[in-house]
Design a protein around this motif. Sequence first.
Motif, PDB file in Angstrom:
ATOM      1  N   LEU A 178       7.731  -1.580  -4.304  1.00 39.47           N
ATOM      2  CA  LEU A 178       7.254  -0.259  -4.222  1.00 39.47           C
ATOM      3  C   LEU A 178       5.628  -0.434  -4.202  1.00 39.47           C
ATOM      4  O   LEU A 178       5.228  -1.511  -4.477  1.00 39.47           O
ATOM      5  N   PRO A 179       4.717   0.825  -3.800  1.00 37.57           N
ATOM      6  CA  PRO A 179       3.412   0.547  -3.801  1.00 37.57           C
ATOM      7  C   PRO A 179       2.883  -0.081  -4.962  1.00 37.57           C
ATOM      8  O   PRO A 179       3.196   0.312  -6.319  1.00 37.57           O
ATOM      9  N   GLU A 192       9.343   0.424   6.248  1.00 38.44           N
ATOM     10  CA  GLU A 192       8.690   1.345   5.391  1.00 38.44           C
ATOM     11  C   GLU A 192       9.681   2.791   5.205  1.00 38.44           C
ATOM     12  O   GLU A 192       9.992   3.231   6.206  1.00 38.44           O
ATOM     13  N   ASN A 231       2.185   8.180   4.412  1.00 37.35           N
ATOM     14  CA  ASN A 231       2.731   7.780   3.112  1.00 37.35           C
ATOM     15  C   ASN A 231       3.519   7.013   3.101  1.00 37.35           C
ATOM     16  O   ASN A 231       4.737   7.189   4.007  1.00 37.35           O
ATOM     17  N   SER A 255       6.472   5.185   0.518  1.00 33.17           N
ATOM     18  CA  SER A 255       7.188   5.082  -1.035  1.00 33.17           C
ATOM     19  C   SER A 255       7.963   3.818  -1.311  1.00 33.17           C
ATOM     20  O   SER A 255       7.858   3.550  -2.474  1.00 33.17           O
ATOM     21  N   ARG A 290       1.042  -1.520  -0.036  1.00 29.51           N
ATOM     22  CA  ARG A 290      -0.013   0.006   0.096  1.00 29.51           C
ATOM     23  C   ARG A 290       0.842   1.256  -0.133  1.00 29.51           C
ATOM     24  O   ARG A 290       1.944   1.112   0.369  1.00 29.51           O
ATOM     25  N   ASP A 291       0.339   2.357  -0.622  1.00 27.30           N
ATOM     26  CA  ASP A 291       1.158   3.668  -0.529  1.00 27.30           C
ATOM     27  C   ASP A 291       0.627   4.414   0.796  1.00 27.30           C
ATOM     28  O   ASP A 291       1.352   5.494   0.920  1.00 27.30           O
TER      29      ASP A 291
END
Length: 151
Positions: free
Chosen positions: A88-89, A127, A45, A47, A38-39
């Motif tokens: 990556l997301p 993360e 947030n 990345s 997930r982003d």
Amino acid sequence: MSRVSVQQHDFDPGAELAALTDGRTDIGAAVSFVGLVRDIHGGENVSALTLDHYPGMTERELEKIADEAADRWPLDDIRIIHRFGRMLPGERIVLVIVLSAHRRAAFEACDFIMDFLKTRAPFWKREETPDGGDKWVTAKASDDADADRWK
């Protein structure tokens, strides 16, 4: 019965499902779960996500989880793929496919496997944030509560 892979490279859920089911007439249900990066997590947030693990130990634990599912439900096959490394997301992290003659057994076993992957599999998550920071992801009480319901 079970087949486990811990790998850096991506996987194709459709190809994995086809490899397990093509030509089989003895199964009535194939239930699958695909986990994605997930982003956003915890309102922040994200990345990128990096997963670390202990080679050998991780595969053994995933096999144990699959064996426990096979002991609880009448299953015909199990496939677990879990990635490690930097992702990556939107990228795929995990795939679980469970085959059974009956849908209920396949759904419950897939849910069981995912609950225990979240709580027992020896993976460590870090993360990255868009501002260049990073943090380790800690275990959640809700994941433990989900696993406790199978006791």
